[in-house]
Design an enzyme around this catalytic site. Sequence first.
Site, PDB file in Angstrom:
ATOM      1  N   GLU A 185       0.040  -1.181   5.651  1.00 36.65           N
ATOM      2  CA  GLU A 185       1.067  -0.749   6.614  1.00 36.65           C
ATOM      3  C   GLU A 185       0.890   0.715   6.971  1.00 36.65           C
ATOM      4  O   GLU A 185       1.056   1.126   8.119  1.00 36.65           O
ATOM      5  CB  GLU A 185       2.463  -0.998   6.022  1.00 36.65           C
ATOM      6  CG  GLU A 185       3.605  -0.843   7.018  1.00 36.65           C
ATOM      7  CD  GLU A 185       4.209   0.542   7.103  1.00 36.65           C
ATOM      8  OE1 GLU A 185       5.031   0.780   7.985  1.00 36.65           O
ATOM      9  OE2 GLU A 185       3.853   1.421   6.289  1.00 36.65           O
TER      10      GLU A 185
ATOM     11  N   ASP B  24       0.829  -1.220   0.000  1.00 33.06           N
ATOM     12  CA  ASP B  24       0.000   0.000   0.000  1.00 33.06           C
ATOM     13  C   ASP B  24       0.858   1.261   0.000  1.00 33.06           C
ATOM     14  O   ASP B  24       2.029   1.232   0.375  1.00 33.06           O
ATOM     15  CB  ASP B  24      -0.958   0.017   1.198  1.00 33.06           C
ATOM     16  CG  ASP B  24      -0.248   0.144   2.537  1.00 33.06           C
ATOM     17  OD1 ASP B  24       0.762  -0.553   2.745  1.00 33.06           O
ATOM     18  OD2 ASP B  24      -0.698   0.956   3.370  1.00 33.06           O
TER      19      ASP B  24
HETATM   20 ZN   LIG Z   1       6.718   2.000   4.302  1.00 33.52          ZN
END
Ligand SMILES: [Zn+2]
Length: 415
Positions: free
Chosen positions: A180, A85
């Site tokens: 994340e 992401d």
């Molecule tokens: Zn990162």
Amino acid sequence: MFDNYSFTAAERFLRYVQIDTQSDSQSSSNPTTEKQKDLSKLLVAELKKMGIADAHMDEWGYVYATIPSTSDKKVPVICFCAHVDTAPDCSGTGVKPIVHKDYQGEDIILPDDSKQVLRMSEYPYLKTQIGNDIITASGTTLLGSDDKAGVAEIMDLANYLVANKKIKHGTVKILFTPDEEVGKGTAKVDLKKLGADFGYTLDGGDAGSLEDETFSADGVQVIIHGVIAHPGYAKDKMVNAMKIAGEILAALPKDRLSPESTDGKRGFIHPVRIEGIAEKCTIDFIIRDFETDGLQKKEDYLRTQIEERLRTYPTASFEFTVTEQYRNMKEILDVNTHVVDHAKEAIARAGLTLKMESIRGGTDGSRLSFMGLPCPNLFAGEQAIHSKLEFISIQDMNKAVETMVHLVQIAEEKS
Ligand SMILES: [Zn+2]
């Protein structure tokens, strides 16, 4: 070692960054955005094409894959991990990567917004990149090197190891995670299925850098209970919880113990949210320190400040609740010294100067470390992350791949 191999990390990277994988902190689903799976599916297809038969994506968007051992020895299983992401802070739609070949220190003006100029004076790391090939976005989006650089490098490592079976290494596990950037990268990870002994996130900056320390973090919620009365008849009765909250915040030191007054190894007490009425007021704090003892000291200090303010209001009371958020990964890495030692040696073998760094925040690696997978953060080459001026060099990406190839060999040699 790499004489007959042409690196593919940059070629992969240029394709991956064009796939929008922005995560969403407001979403409660896993992954937080379905589009992250677009990249994860492509990665699975590419791993399978390399001959990595067990590559797959689970329902949560996590990609798992195994590169089989080429060694007769019993070698620890190493995992390399990166997140697919990109940060919600900056658009990741329609990323147009541009390669600026043979950089000579000039200002790089991004074509789609001429106000976006990458200057060596503002990004001194560029001084180390003369003669290198720099990749940027076009001026209206982030680039996504955080962490598609890590993804592309791990993919190139897989490609290299599969094609060069003479390289002696143990079993290597690949893990690509979603979300994340919104703090959910480990929410649905299955470490039992992964079956690794230790790992490395490929999600750092400067070539040669290695991060083995993060903050330790607690949340503190303070609820102040005032005394409510009709405002017309409140004399000597009413105690306004909001006013006490104001006094508590005003009592916090201005020149220390705050995010705006600290850097390096110093932690802080930081109010992040306040909500209330005269009767009851809630303040949420985050407490950060590199030492767990330091967290305790800061919490004691905050509690003392509150007690002192409350002394003036004997009919008011307060609650003080501490919630553990995450812990400094160093606590785990210090009892698994080989994990960091192998990485240091790999960086040296790649001809780089080691830069040990501490992260003033948490990482997926800190959570993974405490979940049972000791996991420092290795450089991936990413620079000026979460911004339109984000950049990375092809040469730094290749050095990251080279470092991983050394790492798996070092683990085999020392087994
Ligand atoms: Zn990162």
